[in-house]
Design an enzyme around this catalytic site. Structure first.
Site, PDB file in Angstrom:
ATOM      1  N   ASP A   1     -44.608  49.251  46.290  1.00 50.85           N
ATOM      2  CA  ASP A   1     -44.662  48.088  47.176  1.00 50.85           C
ATOM      3  C   ASP A   1     -43.280  47.615  47.611  1.00 50.85           C
ATOM      4  O   ASP A   1     -43.083  47.221  48.765  1.00 50.85           O
ATOM      5  CB  ASP A   1     -45.401  46.938  46.478  1.00 50.85           C
ATOM      6  CG  ASP A   1     -46.890  47.214  46.346  1.00 50.85           C
ATOM      7  OD1 ASP A   1     -47.411  47.980  47.172  1.00 50.85           O
ATOM      8  OD2 ASP A   1     -47.527  46.672  45.432  1.00 50.85           O
TER       9      ASP A   1
ATOM     10  N   ASN B   1     -45.567  39.576  53.811  1.00 54.11           N
ATOM     11  CA  ASN B   1     -46.566  39.149  52.830  1.00 54.11           C
ATOM     12  C   ASN B   1     -46.567  37.645  52.616  1.00 54.11           C
ATOM     13  O   ASN B   1     -47.564  36.981  52.849  1.00 54.11           O
ATOM     14  CB  ASN B   1     -46.329  39.843  51.485  1.00 54.11           C
ATOM     15  CG  ASN B   1     -46.923  41.229  51.430  1.00 54.11           C
ATOM     16  OD1 ASN B   1     -47.723  41.605  52.277  1.00 54.11           O
ATOM     17  ND2 ASN B   1     -46.523  41.998  50.431  1.00 54.11           N
ATOM     18  N   GLU B   2     -45.436  37.113  52.133  1.00 54.08           N
ATOM     19  CA  GLU B   2     -45.415  35.698  51.783  1.00 54.08           C
ATOM     20  C   GLU B   2     -44.014  35.121  51.719  1.00 54.08           C
ATOM     21  O   GLU B   2     -43.029  35.845  51.503  1.00 54.08           O
ATOM     22  CB  GLU B   2     -46.104  35.464  50.433  1.00 54.08           C
ATOM     23  CG  GLU B   2     -45.297  35.871  49.207  1.00 54.08           C
ATOM     24  CD  GLU B   2     -45.341  37.332  48.880  1.00 54.08           C
ATOM     25  OE1 GLU B   2     -44.263  37.891  48.580  1.00 54.08           O
ATOM     26  OE2 GLU B   2     -46.430  37.925  48.923  1.00 54.08           O
TER      27      GLU B   2
ATOM     28  N   ARG C   1     -39.360  22.618  33.410  1.00 48.78           N
ATOM     29  CA  ARG C   1     -39.725  21.495  34.274  1.00 48.78           C
ATOM     30  C   ARG C   1     -40.440  21.994  35.527  1.00 48.78           C
ATOM     31  O   ARG C   1     -40.062  23.003  36.119  1.00 48.78           O
ATOM     32  CB  ARG C   1     -38.489  20.692  34.673  1.00 48.78           C
ATOM     33  CG  ARG C   1     -37.841  19.948  33.516  1.00 48.78           C
ATOM     34  CD  ARG C   1     -36.754  19.031  34.028  1.00 48.78           C
ATOM     35  NE  ARG C   1     -37.285  18.009  34.945  1.00 48.78           N
ATOM     36  CZ  ARG C   1     -36.512  17.174  35.635  1.00 48.78           C
ATOM     37  NH1 ARG C   1     -35.193  17.240  35.510  1.00 48.78           N
ATOM     38  NH2 ARG C   1     -37.058  16.272  36.432  1.00 48.78           N
TER      39      ARG C   1
ATOM     40  N   ASP D   1     -45.627  25.178  39.536  1.00 48.37           N
ATOM     41  CA  ASP D   1     -44.648  26.253  39.386  1.00 48.37           C
ATOM     42  C   ASP D   1     -44.177  26.758  40.740  1.00 48.37           C
ATOM     43  O   ASP D   1     -43.146  27.419  40.836  1.00 48.37           O
ATOM     44  CB  ASP D   1     -45.245  27.418  38.591  1.00 48.37           C
ATOM     45  CG  ASP D   1     -45.325  27.120  37.102  1.00 48.37           C
ATOM     46  OD1 ASP D   1     -44.843  26.055  36.683  1.00 48.37           O
ATOM     47  OD2 ASP D   1     -45.888  27.948  36.361  1.00 48.37           O
TER      48      ASP D   1
ATOM     49  N   THR E   1     -53.448  39.894  49.348  1.00 48.23           N
ATOM     50  CA  THR E   1     -53.699  40.759  48.191  1.00 48.23           C
ATOM     51  C   THR E   1     -52.428  40.983  47.375  1.00 48.23           C
ATOM     52  O   THR E   1     -52.407  41.848  46.500  1.00 48.23           O
ATOM     53  CB  THR E   1     -54.267  42.117  48.650  1.00 48.23           C
ATOM     54  OG1 THR E   1     -53.421  42.663  49.685  1.00 48.23           O
ATOM     55  CG2 THR E   1     -55.674  41.969  49.190  1.00 48.23           C
TER      56      THR E   1
ATOM     57  N   SER F   1     -52.467  36.941  43.099  1.00 46.27           N
ATOM     58  CA  SER F   1     -52.152  36.687  41.691  1.00 46.27           C
ATOM     59  C   SER F   1     -52.190  35.197  41.374  1.00 46.27           C
ATOM     60  O   SER F   1     -52.491  34.797  40.243  1.00 46.27           O
ATOM     61  CB  SER F   1     -50.762  37.242  41.352  1.00 46.27           C
ATOM     62  OG  SER F   1     -50.708  38.643  41.555  1.00 46.27           O
TER      63      SER F   1
END
Length: 302
Positions: free
Chosen positions: A78, A152-153, A163, A182, A193, A198
């Site tokens: 990937d 993708n992102e 924290r 997070d 995907t 995830s």
């Protein structure tokens, strides 16, 4: 670097740190040359590859490094495929991925399909589809300090493990909710995907035009994945008084986000073009990549 001779040229990009990639690259290069196609590769990768002397070598700093190439063939996992996407987007050349990693949703073929890949390239038996990208803008004190993009992102994440990152989410200029978390993933359907999956986001079929916003481990009652119009503008504001965060685009390019930073994500102006060998549906691809259990399925009666 335009090809005025009429010769067809394919650019090959490989993860030469993998023995499987070296063997695969050798097979692909020999197959393409045997059929009369030219092959171009990066000099630093050629050091690890047993290449014939007729292969054209270029450096990454060469202007128009993919000029004259009809296809970019990428061999690897990937990470290598996302690296290839950077060159594909910049040049407009379609990318054909061969998966040498694990899942490889961006890949169109597996390592056992190399002979088929060469044959399809030689006979031009492939189709090209466009995948939506993201344009990303980072502002601090109202000023644009960074521009980026992603296939993708674009993920806003905390840096301090002890924290949470305090954020407020915005869609189309209106606040939606705020919480400690997070991180936040803003993704395309192609990225649904990947990291967004995830983080608990939905799987979105590639032909659906939409943007996704998926919280990561949010400490809130309302922290659901959101699916918006492809024309929406998504924004993540890092709150004052919170530890600084970090922006990751496709897990490859990173930028530190100070408290008060604002990340805006919208549909990208430039898509990534992918070469497709198969007419198999995305449903079949999903089942195969995740090894989903479908035994007992009978299908609709005819």
């Amino acid at each position: 670097m335009t090809d005025s001779s009429g010769e067809r040229t394919v650019f090959l990009l490989a993860h030469t740190g993998r023995p499987a990639a070296i063997r695969s690259a050798e097979l692909v290069v020999k197959g393409l040359l045997r059929c009369g196609l030219g092959v171009r590769v990066f000099e630093h990768e050629a050091v690890d590859l047993p290449l014939p002397p007729e292969v054209e070598l270029v450096t990454e700093s060469t202007p128009g490094v993919l000029d004259g190439c009809e296809l970019l063939v990428v061999l690897g996992g990937d990470g290598t495929l996302l690296r290839g996407a950077e060159f594909a987007r910049a040049s407009g050349v379609p990318m054909l991925g061969v998966n040498l990693g694990r899942v490889g949703f961006l890949a169109e073929a597996e390592r056992d399909d190399l002979d088929k890949v060469v044959d399809r390239v030689v006979t031009r038996s492939y189709e090209v589809e466009e995948r939506m990208t993201l344009d990303v803008i980072v502002r601090t004190n109202g000023d644009v300090v960074h521009r980026d993009w992603a296939l993708n992102e674009a993920a806003v994440q905390k840096v301090s493990p002890e924290r949470m990152l305090e954020v407020v989410l915005e869609i189309d200029g209106r606040p939606v909710t705020g919480f400690g978390c997070d991180g936040i993933v803003c993704a395309t359907p192609t990225g649904s995907t990947a990291y967004a999956f995830s983080a608990g986001g939905p799987v979105v079929w590639p032909e659906v035009e939409a943007l996704l916003m998926v919280p990561i481990s949010a400490h809130a009652l309302f922290a659901k994945p959101l699916v918006t119009s492809p024309n929406s503008v998504l924004a993540v504001e890092v709150q004052n008084g919170t530890p600084h965060g970090v922006l990751w685009c496709d897990g490859r390019r990173t930028l530190e986000l100070p408290a008060g930073a604002r990340v805006e994500v919208r549909r990208g102006a430039v898509p990534v073009r992918l070469a497709r060998l198969h007419h198999a549906s995305f449903t079949d691809r999903l089942v195969a990549k995740f090894a989903l259990p479908v035994s007992g399925w009978r299908g609709a009666p005819h």
